[in-house]
Design a protein around this motif. Structure first.
Motif, short mmCIF file in Angstrom:
data_model
loop_
_atom_site.label_atom_id
_atom_site.label_comp_id
_atom_site.label_asym_id
_atom_site.label_seq_id
_atom_site.Cartn_x
_atom_site.Cartn_y
_atom_site.Cartn_z
N LEU A 80 38.12 -6.24 7.52
CA LEU A 80 36.70 -6.22 7.74
C LEU A 80 36.61 -5.52 9.36
O LEU A 80 37.51 -6.17 10.36
N PRO A 81 35.88 -4.97 9.76
CA PRO A 81 35.55 -4.63 11.01
C PRO A 81 35.09 -5.82 12.00
O PRO A 81 34.51 -6.76 11.37
N ASN A 82 35.13 -5.67 13.36
CA ASN A 82 34.60 -6.83 14.11
C ASN A 82 33.16 -6.43 14.47
O ASN A 82 32.82 -5.56 14.88
N PRO A 83 32.32 -7.51 14.35
CA PRO A 83 32.41 -9.02 13.53
C PRO A 83 32.37 -8.45 12.31
O PRO A 83 31.84 -7.55 11.71
N PRO A 84 32.73 -9.36 11.15
CA PRO A 84 33.65 -10.71 11.73
C PRO A 84 35.07 -10.64 11.84
O PRO A 84 35.66 -11.48 12.28
N GLY A 85 35.57 -9.47 11.42
CA GLY A 85 36.88 -9.39 11.71
C GLY A 85 37.95 -9.70 10.52
O GLY A 85 37.19 -10.06 9.39
N PRO A 86 39.15 -9.37 10.35
CA PRO A 86 39.83 -9.51 9.05
C PRO A 86 39.59 -11.08 8.64
O PRO A 86 39.45 -12.17 9.48
N ILE A 87 39.68 -10.93 7.50
CA ILE A 87 39.16 -12.27 6.59
C ILE A 87 40.07 -12.60 5.57
O ILE A 87 40.71 -11.93 4.86
N VAL A 88 40.74 -13.89 5.42
CA VAL A 88 41.79 -14.22 4.60
C VAL A 88 41.35 -14.92 3.46
O VAL A 88 40.21 -15.66 3.31
N ILE A 89 42.05 -14.59 2.34
CA ILE A 89 41.61 -15.06 0.88
C ILE A 89 42.88 -15.70 0.36
O ILE A 89 43.92 -15.09 0.03
N ASP A 90 42.79 -17.09 -0.07
CA ASP A 90 43.93 -17.72 -0.25
C ASP A 90 43.63 -18.39 -1.66
O ASP A 90 42.65 -18.95 -1.99
N ALA A 91 44.43 -18.35 -2.67
CA ALA A 91 44.52 -18.86 -3.96
C ALA A 91 44.93 -20.28 -4.07
O ALA A 91 46.29 -20.66 -3.65
N LYS A 92 44.06 -21.08 -4.74
CA LYS A 92 44.36 -22.44 -4.82
C LYS A 92 44.00 -22.80 -6.48
O LYS A 92 43.03 -22.47 -6.79
N PHE A 93 44.76 -23.90 -7.08
CA PHE A 93 44.56 -24.13 -8.48
C PHE A 93 44.63 -25.69 -8.63
O PHE A 93 46.07 -26.16 -9.14
N PRO A 94 43.99 -26.43 -8.14
CA PRO A 94 44.08 -28.01 -8.31
C PRO A 94 43.93 -28.30 -9.87
O PRO A 94 43.10 -29.14 -10.41
N LEU A 95 44.89 -28.07 -10.61
CA LEU A 95 44.85 -28.11 -12.01
C LEU A 95 45.23 -29.37 -12.53
O LEU A 95 44.47 -30.17 -13.43
N GLU A 96 46.11 -30.51 -11.99
CA GLU A 96 46.51 -31.69 -12.38
C GLU A 96 45.27 -32.51 -12.10
O GLU A 96 45.00 -33.35 -12.96
N ALA A 97 44.67 -32.38 -10.85
CA ALA A 97 43.34 -33.27 -10.72
C ALA A 97 42.27 -33.07 -11.75
O ALA A 97 41.44 -34.08 -12.38
N TYR A 98 42.01 -31.75 -12.04
CA TYR A 98 41.01 -31.37 -13.09
C TYR A 98 41.37 -31.72 -14.32
O TYR A 98 40.60 -32.36 -15.12
N GLU A 99 42.72 -31.77 -14.81
CA GLU A 99 42.99 -32.12 -16.05
C GLU A 99 42.91 -33.70 -16.33
O GLU A 99 42.44 -34.22 -17.43
N ALA A 100 43.42 -34.41 -15.24
CA ALA A 100 43.07 -36.02 -15.21
C ALA A 100 41.84 -36.23 -15.35
O ALA A 100 41.41 -37.37 -16.14
N LEU A 101 40.99 -35.53 -14.57
CA LEU A 101 39.34 -35.76 -14.75
C LEU A 101 38.89 -35.49 -16.06
O LEU A 101 38.13 -36.23 -16.50
N ARG A 102 39.21 -34.50 -16.70
CA ARG A 102 38.84 -34.41 -18.25
C ARG A 102 39.33 -35.20 -19.28
O ARG A 102 38.77 -35.52 -20.30
N ARG A 103 40.50 -35.80 -18.98
CA ARG A 103 41.28 -36.75 -19.77
C ARG A 103 40.78 -38.22 -19.68
O ARG A 103 41.08 -38.94 -20.30
N ALA A 104 39.85 -38.46 -18.73
CA ALA A 104 39.56 -39.91 -18.45
C ALA A 104 38.59 -40.15 -19.33
O ALA A 104 37.69 -39.59 -19.53
N ASP A 105 39.00 -41.44 -20.00
CA ASP A 105 37.91 -41.92 -20.93
C ASP A 105 37.58 -43.32 -20.46
O ASP A 105 36.75 -43.93 -21.49
N THR A 106 37.98 -43.87 -19.31
CA THR A 106 37.43 -45.17 -18.91
C THR A 106 36.58 -44.93 -17.32
O THR A 106 37.30 -43.91 -16.90
N PRO A 107 35.94 -45.92 -17.04
CA PRO A 107 35.28 -45.65 -15.89
C PRO A 107 36.56 -45.67 -14.66
O PRO A 107 36.38 -45.00 -13.53
N ARG A 108 37.66 -46.45 -14.86
CA ARG A 108 38.46 -46.55 -13.88
C ARG A 108 39.45 -45.30 -13.76
O ARG A 108 39.63 -44.90 -12.59
N LEU A 109 39.59 -44.82 -15.05
CA LEU A 109 40.54 -43.61 -14.88
C LEU A 109 39.61 -42.45 -14.45
O LEU A 109 40.14 -41.48 -13.93
#
Length: 386
Positions: free
Chosen positions: A192-221
């Protein structure tokens, strides 16, 4: 003496004595029989009357039997006729039923054949769908295998990000796996031109945390899974802010790409504090849908910047175009003058042509009529009008 059957017997012969005894006995028996017959006739008179009545009844019964036999014969004949008519009607009905059954069976067989054909086509379709389902199941298993590994999961997110960026921006507007001055390699860098200038896009995928959240069947889990989700997302936000926001080199913000709409929706629905922390760190979380919308906005910014860069060239081209238009106007005026002079010359040529035509006619009539008194005998040179 007595003669019997050609033989002569004496009265005192033993045979005669025996014969006499027999005759006497027979006569006595006859007398007894006559007496008994007289007594029996007296006693049998009621029996005879009864026998006579029985005879008359028997006669009546015989006559009734004859009448009954005649009636039965008539009834049997009528029954035979009705039975014959009934058989004929039944045969007709049977023939009609057989015809209807034949037609029904033919129609049923036709419909059955058509239904079997359609069923076969549907079974073929089901078989193809089953094959596709099996293939899709294999792909799902492969996808699960891919997502179960962090490295392959990261590559999956990068590939999805590359597909989205490739569809939204021109090729010279971005760089995949671009290396920054700090040695960090960004998944995608948008130029991108200035401003704002070149911008970075980084891919992240917190899958383990999301699956643990979906599998949780008790308030503690559920609480533990939520804490795991917060930890994973905060780690990604800090890593992007530290690595890909460089003063003077990149824009003052970066994008964290989540390749799952479900994870993105979960963050905005149940973890608004993480979204606010991303805003505070100038790391904006995007999903495939919102990333496409953001890239379309960036494409408009790039287009506007390129239009501004080309504004000088466009102004020079407009100046040259204006000069060309002026020259075109001058040449049109010159051509119009030439057209006016040509029209004037054509008009004078028409006048000379008319005069020449008149003189030719006069010469043609020379022998039949005298020249007009005002006609000169000789013509010396053309006049100015000619």
């Amino acid at each position: 003496m007595i003669t019997l059957f050609g033989q002569t017997y004496q009265w005192n012969d033993p045979e005669m004595l025996v014969l006499g005894g027999l005759v006497a006995s027979l006569l006595g028996f006859l007398v007894l029989i006559l007496r008994a017959t007289r007594r029996s006739a007296t006693a049998a008179e009621p029996l005879l009357r009864e026998i006579g009545w029985l005879s008359s009844r028997i006669q009546q019964l015989g006559d009734g039997q004859e009448r009954l036999a005649g009636g039965l014969h008539h009834v049997s004949e009528a029954q035979a006729v009705s039975q014959s008519a009934m058989l004929q009607v039944m045969e007709q009905r049977m023939a009609e039923v057989q015809r209807q059954m034949t037609e029904a069976l033919h129609g049923t067989s036709t419909r059955t054949a058509r239904s079997l054909g359609e069923l076969q086509q549907r079974l073929e379709t089901i078989d193809r769908a089953q094959a596709n389902i099996e293939k899709l199941s294999g792909n799902v298993l492969s996808l699960q295998d891919i997502l179960s590994n962090k490295q392959t999961r990261g590559a999956f997110g990068e590939i999805q990000l590359h597909d989205i960026v490739q569809k939204a921006l021109p090729k010279d507007a971005y760089s995949m796996q671009a290396t920054l001055s700090n040695g960090r390699r960004a998944d995608c860098l948008i130029h991108l031109p200035n401003p704002p200038g070149p911008i970075v896009i980084d891919a992240k995928f917190p899958l383990e945390a999301y699956e643990a959240l979906r599998r949780a069947d008790t308030p503690r889990l559920a609480q533990e899974a939520a804490q795991q989700m917060r930890t994973a997302v905060r780690t990604h936000i800090r890593a992007i802010a530290d690595r890909y926001i460089l003063e003077g080199e990149t824009a003052d913000g970066a994008l964290m790409f989540l390749p799952s709409e479900a994870v993105y929706a979960e963050l905005h629905a149940n973890f608004p504090d993480l979204v606010r922390e991303g805003f505070a760190a100038k790391v904006w979380i995007v999903s495939p849908t919102t990333c496409m919308a953001t890239l379309n906005t960036m494409r408009a910014v790039l287009k506007d910047a390129r239009m501004r860069e080309q504004a000088g060239a466009i102004r020079r081209e407009l100046s040259l175009l204006y000069a060309d238009v002026e020259r075109l106007g001058t040449r049109v005026e010159n051509l119009d003058r030439h057209f006016g002079q040509a029209a004037k010359d054509i008009e004078e040529i028409k006048i000379s042509s008319d005069k020449a035509t008149k003189r030719a006619r006069r010469l043609d009539n020379f022998d039949f009529e005298e020249l007009a008194p005002d006609s000169p005998a000789k013509v010396i040179g053309p006049t100015a009008a000619e």
